[in-house]
Scaffold this motif. Structure first.
Motif, PDB file in Angstrom:
ATOM      1  N   ARG A  87       0.826  -1.211   0.000  1.00  0.00           N
ATOM      2  CA  ARG A  87       0.000   0.000   0.000  1.00  0.00           C
ATOM      3  C   ARG A  87       0.855   1.254   0.000  1.00  0.00           C
ATOM      4  O   ARG A  87       0.476   2.260  -0.592  1.00  0.00           O
ATOM      5  CB  ARG A  87      -0.956  -0.019   1.188  1.00  0.00           C
ATOM      6  CG  ARG A  87      -2.001  -1.084   1.005  1.00  0.00           C
ATOM      7  CD  ARG A  87      -3.188  -0.924   1.901  1.00  0.00           C
ATOM      8  NE  ARG A  87      -4.095  -2.029   1.647  1.00  0.00           N
ATOM      9  CZ  ARG A  87      -4.364  -2.980   2.515  1.00  0.00           C
ATOM     10  NH1 ARG A  87      -3.838  -2.950   3.709  1.00  0.00           N
ATOM     11  NH2 ARG A  87      -5.185  -3.960   2.209  1.00  0.00           N
ATOM     12  N   ASP A 107      -3.802  -4.567  -5.512  1.00  0.00           N
ATOM     13  CA  ASP A 107      -3.413  -4.702  -4.108  1.00  0.00           C
ATOM     14  C   ASP A 107      -3.968  -6.035  -3.613  1.00  0.00           C
ATOM     15  O   ASP A 107      -5.153  -6.161  -3.356  1.00  0.00           O
ATOM     16  CB  ASP A 107      -3.982  -3.538  -3.305  1.00  0.00           C
ATOM     17  CG  ASP A 107      -3.637  -3.599  -1.834  1.00  0.00           C
ATOM     18  OD1 ASP A 107      -2.922  -4.541  -1.421  1.00  0.00           O
ATOM     19  OD2 ASP A 107      -4.080  -2.709  -1.090  1.00  0.00           O
ATOM     20  N   THR A 158      -8.353  -3.643  -4.508  1.00  0.00           N
ATOM     21  CA  THR A 158      -7.978  -4.433  -3.342  1.00  0.00           C
ATOM     22  C   THR A 158      -8.760  -5.736  -3.333  1.00  0.00           C
ATOM     23  O   THR A 158      -9.919  -5.788  -3.729  1.00  0.00           O
ATOM     24  CB  THR A 158      -8.257  -3.686  -2.026  1.00  0.00           C
ATOM     25  OG1 THR A 158      -9.659  -3.445  -1.913  1.00  0.00           O
ATOM     26  CG2 THR A 158      -7.512  -2.381  -1.969  1.00  0.00           C
TER      27      THR A 158
END
Length: 121
Positions: A16, A97, A28
């Motif tokens: 991050r 992510d 994410t």
């Protein structure tokens, strides 16, 4: 000695930091034993622009009566769904992510499906 969860969160924090330096919108991924979740978060991290998960009623119906969300097939469905929602919100390019999870299995299936649906990362 760090626990398994603390190790994962440590890896996630490093990712991050790198994504924040780029100033990119991020995709994410979070997985549990029963479900997989995907969110598209704004560059400053203040807003969720699009989200999809196997806990949604429409997705559970699509997966069948048992509503199995903890497998790679469900991750593919979520990958396609998040890419469609992101494109509808006007987002073409994101940073991936994986939240410290290993890039294989369900996480990889979701990423590949999102790429096939037109999301760039």
């Amino acid at each position: 000695m760090l626990t398994k969860k603390e190790q994962r969160l440590r890896r996630a924090r490093q990712t991050r930091i790198r994504i924040a330096q780029q100033g990119a919108v991020r995709l994410t991924v979070n997985r549990t034993n029963l479900h997989i979740y995907a969110n598209v978060v704004s560059a400053d991290g203040s807003r969720i622009l699009a989200s999809a998960s196997t806990a949604e009623k429409e997705v559970r119906a699509q997966l069948g009566a048992s509503g199995k969300g903890g497998n790679a097939a469900a991750a593919v469905v979520i990958g396609k769904r998040i890419a469609e929602k992101a494109k509808a919100a006007g987002i073409e390019k994101v940073a991936f992510d994986r939240s410290g999870f290993a890039y294989h299995g369900r996480v990889k299936a979701l990423a590949d499906a999102a790429r096939e649906a037109g999301l760039q990362f």
